[in-house]
Design an enzyme around this catalytic site. Structure first.
Site, PDB file in Angstrom:
ATOM      1  N   TYR A  31       3.164 -21.980 -17.760  1.00 25.20           N
ATOM      2  CA  TYR A  31       3.824 -22.152 -19.051  1.00 25.20           C
ATOM      3  C   TYR A  31       3.599 -23.540 -19.627  1.00 25.20           C
ATOM      4  CZ  TYR A  31       5.868 -17.582 -19.179  1.00 25.20           C
ATOM      5  OH  TYR A  31       6.023 -16.234 -19.258  1.00 25.20           O
ATOM      6  N   GLU A  89       6.504  -6.933   9.894  1.00 27.97           N
ATOM      7  CA  GLU A  89       5.908  -6.785   8.565  1.00 27.97           C
ATOM      8  C   GLU A  89       6.939  -6.461   7.501  1.00 27.97           C
ATOM      9  OE1 GLU A  89       3.331  -3.406   8.367  1.00 27.97           O
ATOM     10  OE2 GLU A  89       3.212  -3.479   6.183  1.00 27.97           O
ATOM     11  N   ASP A 130       3.213  -1.666  10.630  1.00 23.11           N
ATOM     12  CA  ASP A 130       2.976  -0.226  10.533  1.00 23.11           C
ATOM     13  C   ASP A 130       1.685   0.118  11.251  1.00 23.11           C
ATOM     14  OD1 ASP A 130       5.207   0.239   9.010  1.00 23.11           O
ATOM     15  OD2 ASP A 130       4.138   0.265   7.077  1.00 23.11           O
TER      16      ASP A 130
END
Lengths: 358, 517
Positions: free
Chosen positions: A94, A188, A240
């Site tokens: 910005y 995770e 996973d």
């Protein structure tokens, strides 16, 4: 340290000024960060950048704007360091976004334009974003028997109730006052972290529990590395059972392709994989919670097979098994055998048997 | 029932003039707008032909006055050689009378119809006679005539005839006619186009609204005069051959052939006789119809040299360019081409072509000329239009959709020939002989290639300009950033960078951009 970074930025300015004076085409040399220039160094177990370099020229219609943006980011960071203040990468966007006079063109249109410029500067000048006083959002949670000092405040990671401590983007300047743990367990998923935290896993097993919330942030990765290097704590990663989870493990262990230039600063090559593997699904009778792998999962898995850092036989076997069976599983699957199965049976057994993948 | 005898009483000769009265459209007088246009056109064409033939740089003055609603007075004056007193009535007052019909020579007029048609039309629509002033030199006074055409006899009717003292100042012709018509700006276009194709002529035009436009000369020399040529055997038809045989002074067939035709020597003349199985010693006037037929066939069969090509008088590529520069000073680019002479049906012809780029139009306009005369109507039926449509304009950097080329382009095509094959007597469109269309297409492609080259150069300059603006746009931020890093003066660095930009990016310079890696 600061003056060194300062000097590098000033050096870039002087170089461009000199090129202008010599009537040359002003340019910045930037190492290439695509797969073609990423090398897996077997001796260190980390990804590093090769020596292919591209030049960003001012007098090139395709480069000119990026050239300007790079100089703007360099100058912005130089100011931050000079004033000893920090800014988030969103702040920076910005701050630098404006419309060029007498045109409808903006210096930057979206933050995804300014973010990669920061990495360009990191590789070009061999410095780190943190040294440029740029921060990102906090991501990642930690809990354990550890007391740290952060900007003068003492924080006890064992006394933060249900929440845990949010890991900031910059962890270089954190000081450890007390570290009492035997290993680090990285999960995770935030849900996995919540489960283990509620079950007081870190107390029972005397470890530091870290939740990454998906792909780990640079701050989280650096924190893992510091705990590993400074306190010799073994690091075990729990994800996973699919290509995405396994890639997260490899990022923690060897570094990521997009940040290959700082692997040695944030990677933990001695990290080991605790689960979930495809073999576990059969060993722990988790067949009920198997998910059929999508086409994309298989495609990604095949990519992993070809990565130099997944060439170890144990991994080739797991990945091939996944492709052959066309299945995957998530760590939440363990709750099929009871909510506390993960913290009371699965993980303790794996730890006891030292059933890790390298 | 009527008897044959009764019917025979009703059958009578139709005079040419009566025929015209009923078939005005065949000669281009189909409506009031075109009628006014044709009157001006025929007058100006004649003035230019006469002056050019006499070796005089033409000055032509045209004045149109609106007398009442639809009645116009047209005055055309030239500085040509004038017409001898005795000839004036027939030139203006008899249809199909003229010097140009029986010869093969590049002329504006061909049939000897034009101006007398205007006289007749004016007489038919307003009842007014045509006034003619003619002066041949300073030793003679100006002859003044007022005349009409006797439409039954096709003969001039002289109403008034006198020598006047205070007539024309120098040699030339002045005519005055009154005609029913409708005024359109096409007349101005016609005069402008005439000036383009005749760069050696000065034309002054006084329009009905009082404005006066001068189309000055852009060259001060007359073109090399067109030469008359004998007919070429390939272009001859039965009737013409019959007439030529009956009028020739040659004693035998072989010498008739080599004397009366172009490109025929003793050898090919004998060859024609042999091929026709006719005795070379036959008396030309004694040939039977059957023998003429055989002769004609043989003439088409035998291989004969092409006609002489030096008898034409093209505008000239340099002259055309000068002329266009004068008429279109706003244009960005002008290119012209003059093709080598070619032949169709035994008539030599030359195609000239030009393109004006950057004209005040957003789609391509085609200006057609035949023997230096602008063709204003029936574009759709013209060989030039067909040739234009055969060109793939996109290949020459000119955007095309359907038959329209969307670019500020004027295309000028000129055909000059000893005999231009018009599709009708009003001479508005050229017939599409394949040899002609092909040659026109080649000429158009020649100039289109030039335009394509010009446009790609122009695009390059445009690109350089865009690059210059791009680098200048980023210069300030770059300089300001560098200044902040080095702590030097921002304005100073910016000036040095801008200096470098202007040195490196020179408009039209070669692109020497460096690229990443």
């Amino acid at each position: 340290m600061k003056s060194k970074v300062n000097n590098k930025l000033k050096g870039l300015g002087s170089e461009i000024e000199e090129q202008i004076d010599k009537k040359l085409n002003p340019n910045i040399s930037i190492p290439i960060r695509t797969l073609s220039n990423i090398i897996y160094d077997k001796s260190t177990g980390q990804l590093t950048l090769g020596d292919k370099v591209s030049k960003r020229y001012f007098f090139n219609v395709a480069h000119a704007k990026k050239f300007m943006q790079t100089m703007m980011v360099a100058s912005f960071c130089n100011d931050l360091i000079g004033q000893n203040i920090h800014a988030s990468i969103r702040d920076m966007f910005y701050n630098l976004k404006r419309t060029l006079p007498e045109t409808s063109e903006n210096t930057f249109d979206v933050q995804s334009e300014s973010d990669p410029i920061i990495i360009d500067l990191e590789v070009a000048l061999d410095i780190f974003r943190e040294q440029l006083h740029l921060t990102t959002d906090r991501k990642g949670i930690v809990a354990g028997n550890v007391i740290i000092k952060d900007r003068g405040d003492s924080i006890d990671w064992s006394k933060l109730g249900s929440g845990g401590w949010s890991i900031p983007s910059t962890v270089e300047e954190i000081e450890f006052s007390k570290v009492n743990a035997d290993f680090v367990l990285v999960v995770e998923k935030n849900a996995g972290f919540e489960r283990l935290h509620e079950d007081k896993f870190w107390q029972k097993h005397n470890c530091i529990l870290i939740g990454t919330g998906g792909q780990p942030s640079r701050g989280t990765r650096l924190l893992i590395q510091r705990l590993n290097r400074e306190y010799k704590l073994p690091v075990y990663v729990f994800t996973d059972s699919d290509a995405y989870g396994w890639y997260i493990y490899s990022v923690i262990k060897s570094g990521s392709m997009s940040l290959a230039h700082i692997s040695d600063r944030i990677a933990t090559p001695s990290a080991k994989f605790i689960g979930l593997t495809i073999s576990d699904i059969f060993e722990y009778e988790l067949k009920k919670c198997i998910i059929k792998a999508r086409e994309l999962d298989i495609k990604r898995a095949k990519e992993l097979l070809n990565y130099e850092w997944f060439k170890r036989p144990e991994w080739q076997k797991e990945i091939n098994l996944m492709i052959k069976k066309g299945i995957k599983a998530e760590i939440e699957a363990l709750s099929h055998r009871g909510l506390k199965f993960m913290s009371e049976t699965y993980l303790p057994e794996k730890l006891k048997k030292k059933a890790f993948l390298p | 029932m009527k008897t044959a005898a009764e019917l025979a009483k009703e059958q009578k000769e139709i005079s040419i003039s009566e025929f015209f009265e009923k078939n005005k459209h065949l000669l281009g007088f189909d409506n009031p707008t075109k009628a006014l246009m044709m009157t001006v056109k025929e007058g100006v064409d004649n003035s230019l032909d006469a002056a050019e033939e006499a070796g005089i740089l033409p000055d032509v003055n045209v004045r149109i006055k609106n007398i009442s609603d639809d009645k116009f007075q047209i005055v055309i004056q030239d500085n040509g050689p004038g017409i001898v007193k005795e000839q004036v009535p027939r030139v203006f007052g008899k249809l199909l009378y003229g010097s140009k019909f029986h010869r093969l020579k590049q002329n504006r007029g061909q049939q000897g119809l034009g101006i007398s048609c205007s006289v007749l039309y004016s007489q038919l629509t307003t009842g007014s006679p045509t006034k003619v002033w003619s002066k041949i030199d300073n030793k003679n006074k100006t002859h003044y005539y007022e005349l009409n055409i006797n439409t039954i006899k096709n003969e001039p009717e002289i109403l008034k005839e006198e020598d006047i003292n205070d007539g024309l100042k120098e040699h030339g012709i002045k005519i005055e006619m009154r005609t029913i018509g409708r005024y359109r700006k096409t007349i101005e276009d016609y005069l402008k186009q005439t000036s383009i194709a005749n760069p050696f002529a000065k034309i002054v035009y006084n329009a009905p609204d009082g404005t006066r436009i001068t189309f000055p000369r852009s060259v001060d020399a007359l073109p090399k005069p067109a030469r008359e040529m004998r007919p070429h055997p390939y272009g001859v038809e039965f009737g013409v051959l019959l007439r030529m045989l009956s009028k020739t002074k040659s004693k035998n067939l072989a010498s008739f052939l080599s004397n009366e035709f172009s490109s025929l020597g003793a050898h090919s003349s004998n060859l024609i006789c042999k091929t026709a199985r006719l005795d070379r010693n036959l008396k030309p006037a004694k040939l039977t119809r059957d023998e003429i037929e055989k002769l004609l066939n043989a003439m088409q069969k035998v291989k004969i040299q092409r006609p002489p090509l030096d008898c034409l008088s093209p505008i000239g590529d340099k002259e055309l360019e000068k002329s266009l520069k004068k008429e279109y000073p706003e244009s960005e680019f002008i290119t012209t081409v003059q093709r080598e002479p070619e032949v169709y049906r035994g008539f030599p012809f030359i195609i000239e072509c030009a393109i004006v780029y950057g004209a005040k139009t957003d789609k391509m306009d085609v200006i057609r000329f035949a023997n230096r005369v602008p063709l204003l109507y029936q574009a759709g039926a013209c060989a030039i239009t067909e040739a234009v449509r055969n060109v793939e304009w996109k290949r020459y950097n000119l955007p095309q959709s359907g038959n329209e080329v969307s670019a500020p382009v004027l295309l000028i095509v000129h055909m000059c020939s000893t005999w231009v094959p018009f599709i009708s007597e009003s001479k508005e469109a050229i017939a599409s002989y394949p040899e002609i269309v092909k040659e026109m297409k080649l000429a158009i492609q020649d100039v289109a290639r030039d335009v394509s080259r010009f446009l790609s150069g122009k695009r390059k300059v445009g690109e350089q300009k865009r690059r210059l603006l791009l680098f200048e746009r980023y210069a300030h931020e770059v300089a300001s950033s560098v200044a902040k890093l080095t702590g030097k003066n921002e304005k100073d660095i910016e000036n040095r960078l801008k200096d470098l930009i202007s040195k490196r990016i020179r408009i039209s310079d070669k692109d020497e951009e460096q690229s990443e890696q």
